[in-house]
Motif scaffolding. Structure first.
Motif: not given
Length: 393
Positions: A169-187
């Motif tokens: 959904h973020l990519e549809n608005d031109g936003i790129e994000a990747v998972p972050h190891p500090l939390s299972e919910t973090a991008l």
């Protein structure tokens, strides 16, 4: 606005900030008085100002202020020298550019390698030993890290989405994000950070802005469905919402300043979570879990809020540790027997963290320490500390 005009604006704003005005407030006031400045101009000027605050001492040194009180002009001269820019292309006769360099300014030939270590690390002299006491051999690396901008992190609302779904959904608005190891919910946002607040993923409650380290604190709490939970120093409700997204709990938020909680209702509505806000007189005395994310020095988050490190004084730090002790004593009776008291700061200083917990346990024999952790900025987010205490009687 031209690039040189943006530099001139940053100089003007910094002159006010350097005498103690709040940077965000000055930026807002400047923008209202300069309606011609577009959103890209305002963003660029904001970056110049906050980058200068992160690296204030080294920029002052490079700008010729030495260890004295600087001007906005000296700070920006230092900022440009740090990047190797040609100063004469900025400080020139062009329209809206800052005036050309004086002979005195040209004569300054600063050597940052010869500056004191605290200057090189952009740290107040008195704070350097406090970082070293906690961080030991990693202190320099942490302070170097906090000279650069913090990342932008999102918390995926597990009630509405998964990491993969949110990323699409973020990519549809031109936003790129990747998972972050500090939390299972973090991008971690890698592209398009300034578009997050306008994105459908944000507006529909799939994601919320929250640092990865802050999310790691919530991951560490022994939350279970059906609990009665109190977020005692709730502020804008970020941690309350994170708890409510993780489990189905009876959630109450409190803050000594109710105005700080004004955003909780719309945020909770967007996230699909129910949060009750309460005054102290309305709170229960048998919560299963009480979280107190207490006011602190912010010494783990100076990359995000750099003005704080220049405003902090020994007297203020002493006041903060006294307030932290007071809050712990206030919330202890609100925890039921067998329940949990969780303590959190965005500080890296022992006086606010391990020493505070040790002193609390000395005062309250009915609590035991189950877990504590210092989250370093080197792990990717801001620096945080948390402790989980169990009430045994």
């Amino acid at each position: 606005m031209t690039p040189v005009a943006r530099i001139s604006a940053a100089i003007e704003i910094l002159d006010d900030v350097l005498i103690g005005e709040n940077a965000e407030r000055v930026l807002t006031t400047w923008a209202r008085g300069h309606r011609f400045a577009g959103s890209k101009d305002r963003a660029a000027i904001r970056d110049l100002v906050f980058d200068a605050l992160r690296c204030l001492r080294s920029y002052c040194w490079l700008g010729g202020a030495g260890l004295g009180r600087p001007s906005g002009r000296q700070v920006m001269i230092g900022a440009l020298r740090a990047t190797g820019a040609d100063l004469d292309t900025v400080f020139c006769e062009a329209r809206f550019a800052p005036r050309p360099l004086t002979e005195e300014e040209r004569a300054v030939v600063p050597d940052l390698e010869g500056a004191p270590q605290a200057v090189q690390l952009d740290c107040p002299d008195w704070l350097l030993p406090l970082y070293e006491a906690t961080l030991s051999e990693t202190a320099v690396a942490v302070l170097e890290r906090m000279r650069t901008r913090s990342g932008v992190f999102l918390r995926v609302n597990a009630r509405k989405s998964t990491l993969g779904h949110a990323m699409e959904h973020l990519e549809n608005d031109g936003i790129e994000a990747v998972p972050h190891p500090l939390s299972e919910t973090a991008l971690k946002v890698t592209k398009g950070a300034r578009a997050v607040a306008r994105s459908q993923a944000y507006l529909t409650g799939l994601v919320e802005l929250q640092d990865a380290g802050s999310q790691a604190i919530i991951d560490a709490l022994p939350l279970e469905d059906g609990m009665r939970v109190l977020d005692y120093c709730a502020g804008g409700g970020g941690k309350a919402l994170a708890m409510g997204a993780r489990v189905d709990v009876d959630l109450t938020a409190h803050d000594v300043d109710p105005a700080r909680m004004q955003d909780i209702a719309p945020r909770a509505s967007r996230a699909g979570i129910k949060v009750l806000t309460a005054r102290k007189a309305d709170m229960a005395s048998d919560y299963d879990l009480v979280l107190c994310d207490v006011p602190c020095s912010g010494s783990g988050a100076y990359a995000r809020s750099p003005q704080g490190k220049w405003a902090l004084t020994p007297v203020r730090l002493e006041q903060l540790t006294g307030l932290q002790s007071q809050i712990l004593d206030e919330v202890a009776p609100l925890v039921r027997s067998g329940g949990v008291l969780a303590y959190a700061t965005c500080s890296l200083f022992q006086a606010e963290n391990t020493a505070q917990i040790e002193a609390f346990l000395d005062r309250h024999s009915g609590f035991t320490l189950e877990a504590q952790r210092l989250i370093s900025p080197l792990e990717g987010g801001d620096g945080f500390f948390y402790a989980v205490l169990r009430r045994t009687v």
